[in-house]
Scaffold this motif. Sequence first.
Motif, PDB file in Angstrom:
ATOM      1  N   VAL A 159     -37.023  -2.904  69.787  1.00  0.00           N
ATOM      2  CA  VAL A 159     -36.697  -2.338  71.033  1.00  0.00           C
ATOM      3  C   VAL A 159     -37.749  -1.315  71.509  1.00  0.00           C
ATOM      4  O   VAL A 159     -38.390  -1.803  72.821  1.00  0.00           O
ATOM      5  N   GLY A 160     -38.511  -0.538  70.628  1.00  0.00           N
ATOM      6  CA  GLY A 160     -39.966  -0.020  71.123  1.00  0.00           C
ATOM      7  C   GLY A 160     -41.045  -1.110  71.762  1.00  0.00           C
ATOM      8  O   GLY A 160     -41.790  -0.735  72.490  1.00  0.00           O
ATOM      9  N   ALA A 161     -41.139  -1.860  70.913  1.00  0.00           N
ATOM     10  CA  ALA A 161     -42.247  -3.037  70.937  1.00  0.00           C
ATOM     11  C   ALA A 161     -41.912  -3.777  72.365  1.00  0.00           C
ATOM     12  O   ALA A 161     -42.823  -3.850  73.144  1.00  0.00           O
ATOM     13  N   LEU A 211     -38.399   5.194  69.666  1.00  0.00           N
ATOM     14  CA  LEU A 211     -39.122   6.209  70.411  1.00  0.00           C
ATOM     15  C   LEU A 211     -40.563   6.546  69.902  1.00  0.00           C
ATOM     16  O   LEU A 211     -41.398   6.739  70.720  1.00  0.00           O
ATOM     17  N   SER A 212     -40.598   6.452  68.465  1.00  0.00           N
ATOM     18  CA  SER A 212     -41.815   6.800  67.758  1.00  0.00           C
ATOM     19  C   SER A 212     -42.792   5.680  68.213  1.00  0.00           C
ATOM     20  O   SER A 212     -44.184   5.771  68.311  1.00  0.00           O
ATOM     21  N   ALA A 213     -42.068   4.370  68.693  1.00  0.00           N
ATOM     22  CA  ALA A 213     -43.271   3.218  68.908  1.00  0.00           C
ATOM     23  C   ALA A 213     -43.713   3.508  70.390  1.00  0.00           C
ATOM     24  O   ALA A 213     -45.146   3.188  70.448  1.00  0.00           O
ATOM     25  N   ILE A 214     -42.714   3.993  71.225  1.00  0.00           N
ATOM     26  CA  ILE A 214     -43.430   4.324  72.501  1.00  0.00           C
ATOM     27  C   ILE A 214     -44.156   5.499  72.640  1.00  0.00           C
ATOM     28  O   ILE A 214     -45.201   5.543  73.157  1.00  0.00           O
ATOM     29  N   VAL A 215     -43.864   6.578  72.047  1.00  0.00           N
ATOM     30  CA  VAL A 215     -44.342   7.824  72.309  1.00  0.00           C
ATOM     31  C   VAL A 215     -45.659   8.112  71.416  1.00  0.00           C
ATOM     32  O   VAL A 215     -46.619   8.755  71.677  1.00  0.00           O
ATOM     33  N   ILE A 216     -45.858   7.837  70.131  1.00  0.00           N
ATOM     34  CA  ILE A 216     -46.546   8.079  68.983  1.00  0.00           C
ATOM     35  C   ILE A 216     -47.501   6.663  68.827  1.00  0.00           C
ATOM     36  O   ILE A 216     -48.631   6.843  69.412  1.00  0.00           O
ATOM     37  N   ILE A 271     -43.333 -10.894  79.421  1.00  0.00           N
ATOM     38  CA  ILE A 271     -42.176 -10.444  79.700  1.00  0.00           C
ATOM     39  C   ILE A 271     -40.814 -10.860  79.258  1.00  0.00           C
ATOM     40  O   ILE A 271     -39.748 -10.101  79.005  1.00  0.00           O
ATOM     41  N   LEU A 272     -40.779 -12.365  79.515  1.00  0.00           N
ATOM     42  CA  LEU A 272     -39.661 -13.139  78.865  1.00  0.00           C
ATOM     43  C   LEU A 272     -39.491 -12.807  77.537  1.00  0.00           C
ATOM     44  O   LEU A 272     -38.472 -12.687  76.784  1.00  0.00           O
ATOM     45  N   SER A 273     -40.531 -12.797  76.719  1.00  0.00           N
ATOM     46  CA  SER A 273     -40.550 -12.794  75.311  1.00  0.00           C
ATOM     47  C   SER A 273     -40.209 -11.196  74.698  1.00  0.00           C
ATOM     48  O   SER A 273     -39.239 -11.162  74.038  1.00  0.00           O
ATOM     49  N   ALA A 274     -40.486 -10.213  75.659  1.00  0.00           N
ATOM     50  CA  ALA A 274     -40.200  -8.919  75.471  1.00  0.00           C
ATOM     51  C   ALA A 274     -38.812  -8.923  75.428  1.00  0.00           C
ATOM     52  O   ALA A 274     -37.981  -8.165  74.876  1.00  0.00           O
ATOM     53  N   TRP A 275     -38.116  -9.416  76.656  1.00  0.00           N
ATOM     54  CA  TRP A 275     -36.535  -9.404  76.815  1.00  0.00           C
ATOM     55  C   TRP A 275     -35.784 -10.189  75.593  1.00  0.00           C
ATOM     56  O   TRP A 275     -34.834  -9.629  74.921  1.00  0.00           O
ATOM     57  N   ARG A 276     -36.491 -11.484  75.138  1.00  0.00           N
ATOM     58  CA  ARG A 276     -35.688 -12.028  73.767  1.00  0.00           C
ATOM     59  C   ARG A 276     -35.952 -11.299  72.803  1.00  0.00           C
ATOM     60  O   ARG A 276     -35.415 -11.762  71.764  1.00  0.00           O
ATOM     61  N   MET A 277     -37.050 -10.464  72.592  1.00  0.00           N
ATOM     62  CA  MET A 277     -37.289  -9.955  71.355  1.00  0.00           C
ATOM     63  C   MET A 277     -36.338  -8.993  70.888  1.00  0.00           C
ATOM     64  O   MET A 277     -35.952  -8.931  69.731  1.00  0.00           O
TER      65      MET A 277
END
Length: 624
Positions: free
Chosen positions: A162-164, A428-433, A397-403
């Motif tokens: 989700v974060g990735a 959250l730690s993936a996005i923020v940290i 972006i499509l790959s991110a959606w399918r991840m």
Amino acid sequence: MNDGSPPQNTESVPVLAAVREAIFRVVPAFDSLRHYSLRTFRADLIAGLTVAAVAVPQSMAYASIFGVPVQFGLYTAMVMTAVGAVFDSSKQLINGPTNAISIALFSALAAPIFAGVPTEQRVAAAVLLALMVGVIQTGITVLRLGDLTRYISHAVIVGFTVGAAVLLLLDQLKNLLGIPAAGAPDAHFLKRFWATVHDGWAVFRSQGPTPGQGWTVALGIGTILLVLALRWLNGRLRIRVPEFLVAVIITALVVCALDLAHQGVRVVGVIPRMLPSWELPQVHWTWVRELGGSALAIALLGLLEAIAMAKAIAARTGQKLDINQQCLSEGIANIAGSFFQCFPGSGSLTRSAINHQAGAATQWSGVISAAAVAATVLVFAPLARYIPRAALAGILILSAWRMVDRKQLLYHMRATRFDAGIVIATALSAIVISVEFCIMIGTFLSFVFYVPRAARVHLTQLTVTPERVIRERVAEDPDCSRLLIYNLEGELFFGSVPDLDEHLSLIAERVGETVRVVVLRLKRARNPDAACLGLLDDFIRSMMARGVTVLLCGVRHDMAKVIHNVGLEARLGPQRLFREVSSPWSSTLDAVRHAYELLGKDVCETCPQRNERGEPRGDWYYMI
């Protein structure tokens, strides 16, 4: 009799057979050749070519995530895919560049030491990371620690994806919309993203759209719509049109025909028509120190990716996996790739699924896929310079959606607060940290949340009923003032000390002045360590000092061995340790019978041992 023929060394035959089997075990692809046929080759050929059609645009897109020329993604799709396939335990897993690893690389190379460095040094750092990751993964294999990955909660992987996916989506919006990147190169991702949006909006308000921005947006969104349309068509007509490859070719033809590269549309640029060559990785110890933590995180992430995908495929095919061999294949593939200008990779979710669905029979489909990618580079490299970066952004972006596996995400969010908390914290730690450290953060939080739950020790009081039954005591049962029977369950490790201490203190309080025997059933007490054994030892000593006999029953072999090693068995005395036997509850019955032998006629007024005249009876038989 000697007939003149040379003597045969019969001792060498078993040795050669053992060597052959060892080679087949270490290189599973060779083992598959023992039963290889033309039909098998045809299945592998079709699957390999199908995978290559997806691998070419994907590997180019993944290289663009962390800012290196796209040919290095193609090199990774050649070398790592081929080497990984030869050593793979799974027959259908495809190694190479992946979405998750590329995002982790994007975060790792955002360190201040790499801020503003030339592209050549970014490439060198990525190649060095491949070497470090491979060494770590090989070390995990040598130490046979690969199976430890099962102790990482699946909620961590769900949270990471989700974060990735969010990071990838936000990062590629600038390429999709044609907004120049802004912000300090060494700033955190969110600061750079906010600076890009802020500066882009300021430019748009003052000057209007930048040159080529309209075409860039059209090409990016057009790529997404075209891929979705082709995917729908594939599902409706049950055909296998490589949607990513077709979309990239069509957008490249549009750029070429309308000469959009000279109108402000950013393109991939020239790709050399050459295969990767042997080159030693540049080992700078400053880089090694800086990238050490990222290398460990990427190594673990790569193993988790590969093992999870291999297990998913094996569940459908019935193939038996060797997890340690799978770890070895990842390590060797990354090490080999580092000598051919490859960045780290792992088992690809998308390409492995396509390989399996296309009918791949053995690991050689991966080798065929790598060869097809190499042939594509040699034949079509000059045409790749027209590929718009907006098209690659659309693919990503499509790959991110399918991840994101939305079913798994909802399942974990609804299951327990523990699972939901791990998913949210990891994302959250993936996005923020930091995306490469969120796996470690999520794993650490898993242990922090899990250990208190694993440390729970349960204590249940048992009783002997007038019907000659030993069962769990209920409130209506009368108290026995001579004999207490308890059942202890749980993991007896250092984390359980508070619970165990509380339970033993409760028993000590209930002993009072009249209780003479305490029976502790340890059938479901597991994995004792010195901390908990010390508490138990102290409890037994205090009971002995008060003249109370403690009997341990249901003691399993592993616990009995530890009790013997620390001298607790000797302190208990003879006939006070009742080991587990084949019949359920038998050792508990023996312990209770022995307790009544010790009590003799000294039983309480409500004891079921007394007969109708109130005298102790000797024909008692206990049932569970």
